[in-house]
Scaffold this motif. Structure first.
Motif, PDB file in Angstrom:
ATOM      1  N   TYR A 160       0.869  -1.183   0.000  1.00  0.00           N
ATOM      2  CA  TYR A 160       0.000   0.000   0.000  1.00  0.00           C
ATOM      3  C   TYR A 160       0.902   1.227   0.000  1.00  0.00           C
ATOM      4  O   TYR A 160       1.549   1.528   1.013  1.00  0.00           O
ATOM      5  CB  TYR A 160      -0.895  -0.053   1.233  1.00  0.00           C
ATOM      6  CG  TYR A 160      -1.808   1.125   1.430  1.00  0.00           C
ATOM      7  CD1 TYR A 160      -2.683   1.537   0.433  1.00  0.00           C
ATOM      8  CD2 TYR A 160      -1.828   1.818   2.647  1.00  0.00           C
ATOM      9  CE1 TYR A 160      -3.537   2.607   0.632  1.00  0.00           C
ATOM     10  CE2 TYR A 160      -2.687   2.886   2.849  1.00  0.00           C
ATOM     11  CZ  TYR A 160      -3.544   3.281   1.842  1.00  0.00           C
ATOM     12  OH  TYR A 160      -4.390   4.344   2.041  1.00  0.00           O
ATOM     13  N   PRO A 161       0.986   1.961  -1.123  1.00  0.00           N
ATOM     14  CA  PRO A 161       2.014   2.999  -1.271  1.00  0.00           C
ATOM     15  C   PRO A 161       1.992   4.102  -0.224  1.00  0.00           C
ATOM     16  O   PRO A 161       3.020   4.744   0.003  1.00  0.00           O
ATOM     17  CB  PRO A 161       1.721   3.574  -2.666  1.00  0.00           C
ATOM     18  CG  PRO A 161       1.041   2.474  -3.397  1.00  0.00           C
ATOM     19  CD  PRO A 161       0.208   1.779  -2.356  1.00  0.00           C
ATOM     20  N   TYR A 162       0.857   4.347   0.431  1.00  0.00           N
ATOM     21  CA  TYR A 162       0.799   5.410   1.426  1.00  0.00           C
ATOM     22  C   TYR A 162       1.359   4.983   2.784  1.00  0.00           C
ATOM     23  O   TYR A 162       1.573   5.826   3.644  1.00  0.00           O
ATOM     24  CB  TYR A 162      -0.639   5.904   1.592  1.00  0.00           C
ATOM     25  CG  TYR A 162      -1.132   6.675   0.396  1.00  0.00           C
ATOM     26  CD1 TYR A 162      -0.587   7.918   0.070  1.00  0.00           C
ATOM     27  CD2 TYR A 162      -2.133   6.164  -0.429  1.00  0.00           C
ATOM     28  CE1 TYR A 162      -1.027   8.623  -1.040  1.00  0.00           C
ATOM     29  CE2 TYR A 162      -2.582   6.869  -1.537  1.00  0.00           C
ATOM     30  CZ  TYR A 162      -2.020   8.100  -1.842  1.00  0.00           C
ATOM     31  OH  TYR A 162      -2.454   8.802  -2.942  1.00  0.00           O
ATOM     32  N   GLU A 163       1.602   3.699   2.958  1.00  0.00           N
ATOM     33  CA  GLU A 163       2.121   3.227   4.245  1.00  0.00           C
ATOM     34  C   GLU A 163       3.313   2.276   4.111  1.00  0.00           C
ATOM     35  O   GLU A 163       4.175   2.240   4.987  1.00  0.00           O
ATOM     36  CB  GLU A 163       1.006   2.527   5.034  1.00  0.00           C
ATOM     37  CG  GLU A 163      -0.098   3.476   5.500  1.00  0.00           C
ATOM     38  CD  GLU A 163      -1.168   2.778   6.323  1.00  0.00           C
ATOM     39  OE1 GLU A 163      -1.069   1.548   6.520  1.00  0.00           O
ATOM     40  OE2 GLU A 163      -2.123   3.454   6.749  1.00  0.00           O
ATOM     41  N   ASP A 164       3.354   1.505   3.035  1.00  0.00           N
ATOM     42  CA  ASP A 164       4.375   0.468   2.901  1.00  0.00           C
ATOM     43  C   ASP A 164       5.529   0.937   2.031  1.00  0.00           C
ATOM     44  O   ASP A 164       5.309   1.364   0.888  1.00  0.00           O
ATOM     45  CB  ASP A 164       3.790  -0.807   2.272  1.00  0.00           C
ATOM     46  CG  ASP A 164       2.733  -1.444   3.155  1.00  0.00           C
ATOM     47  OD1 ASP A 164       2.816  -1.261   4.375  1.00  0.00           O
ATOM     48  OD2 ASP A 164       1.837  -2.118   2.622  1.00  0.00           O
ATOM     49  N   ASP A 165       6.733   0.836   2.545  1.00  0.00           N
ATOM     50  CA  ASP A 165       7.929   1.069   1.744  1.00  0.00           C
ATOM     51  C   ASP A 165       8.345  -0.281   1.173  1.00  0.00           C
ATOM     52  O   ASP A 165       9.362  -0.859   1.544  1.00  0.00           O
ATOM     53  CB  ASP A 165       9.030   1.671   2.620  1.00  0.00           C
ATOM     54  CG  ASP A 165       9.957   2.567   1.818  1.00  0.00           C
ATOM     55  OD1 ASP A 165       9.908   2.485   0.579  1.00  0.00           O
ATOM     56  OD2 ASP A 165      10.719   3.332   2.424  1.00  0.00           O
TER      57      ASP A 165
END
Length: 339
Positions: A201-206
């Protein structure tokens, strides 16, 4: 793959969009007006409308917090909302009477959370993309996604709905459900249900720090180690030292299902061969030589490496140029960088 963020300024612009009148003291006017129309014109959808009401009663007025959770919530909020919302609405393909006409349940919900109007008619889609400055697709890191406006015409990234709007239409305009991305990723992912099959999830996961690209020889042929031939595959595997490797591997498998990511990256073998050849010619001693001879051009050895391979190497810059993550991982595999 690449983590992205939304500024407080953009959040405020987004909230303003849903207020129909300037200087209005109430909030989310557009949403409330459409909810009221649904309650008035569609008996079968009143339970859906009650979700947004205080004390679950139509006469009690709307609960701003519930509307805001949908519009500005993140994945944890979405999961809760889906659990609470799904029992309240009929089958989304079922036709119901709305203002005397028969339309699908999903179409009724889209009247409230109107993505078409949001992204096109009022041009917020351009504003959103321009403010975010996501220059490379965060899902694949393969394509530029610049936002440009020239002589009234705009070019911008597409917006993927992380939780598909076809399955969860009430999340159609949720800010943190909209991911600026390239057209290939958006079209490939389609209605892939990330609720059941998690991807980064791009807003939380690097996510790019949790897995890596690595070459694997075909038929024990290692000629490609010298930049000769292409008898190798580009694999995606969990990074060393990450926790829950099985979970990360499952996400990698889902990335292939959703985006065909591994398959697409294996189209970049020629690029990888050039990296390998460059790593042979521009080895550690050559980099030291350049560092010694051109101190007025380069501020660090990192700049030299990035000039040689014509890409950014380190994680903080992966979102600036396509294939930066792949470049980093192959350079690390072949000993050009150590971390």
């Amino acid at each position: 793959m690449i983590k992205i963020s939304i500024s407080e300024r953009l959040k405020e612009k987004y909230k303003e969009y849903f207020n129909k009148y300037k200087n209005e003291t109430d909030t989310y006017i557009k949403i409330k007006e459409e909810l009221t129309k649904v309650a008035k014109n569609c008996e079968e959808m009143k339970n859906f409308v009650r979700y947004f009401c205080k004390d679950n009663k139509l006469k009690s007025g709307y609960d701003n917090k519930k509307i805001e959770d949908i519009l500005l919530g993140k994945i944890e909020d979405f999961n809760r909302i889906i659990k609470e919302m799904e029992p309240r609405i009929p089958n989304k393909n079922k036709k119901v009477k709305y203002n005397g006409k028969e339309i699908k349940v999903s179409e009724v919900i889209f009247k409230v959370f109107n993505y078409t109007e949001f992204s096109k008619i009022h041009k917020f889609g351009y504003t959103f993309a321009d403010e975010m400055k996501v220059d490379v697709c965060p899902y694949c890191n393969r394509q530029y996604t610049f936002t440009v406006k020239v002589k009234g015409k705009t070019v911008r990234p597409q917006f993927d709905h992380y939780y598909p709007k076809g399955l969860y239409p009430y999340l159609a305009v949720s800010l943190y459900n909209l991911v600026p991305c390239c057209s290939i990723c958006n079209q490939s992912k389609g209605e892939f249900n990330t609720k059941d099959k998690h991807i980064f999830y791009p807003y939380e996961d690097d996510g790019g720090k949790k897995f890596k690209f690595q070459t694997k020889p075909q038929d024990d042929d290692f000629d490609y180690f010298m930049g000769l031939g292409d008898k190798f595959n580009i694999e995606l595997i969990p990074n060393e030292g990450v926790e829950n490797k099985k979970e990360i591997q499952a996400i990698i498998d889902n990335l292939e299902d959703a985006f065909k990511l591994k398959s697409l990256y294996n189209k970049h073998k020629e690029y990888v061969i050039h990296i390998i050849r460059n790593s042979i010619v521009n080895n550690e001693s050559r980099i030291e030589e350049l560092w010694s001879n051109y101190p007025e051009i380069f501020d660090s050895k990192q700049e030299i490496i990035e000039a040689i391979f014509m890409n950014y190497i380190y994680p903080k810059d992966w979102g600036k140029r396509p294939l930066a993550k792949l470049t980093h991982d192959i350079c690390k595999e072949f000993g050009i960088i150590s971390k």
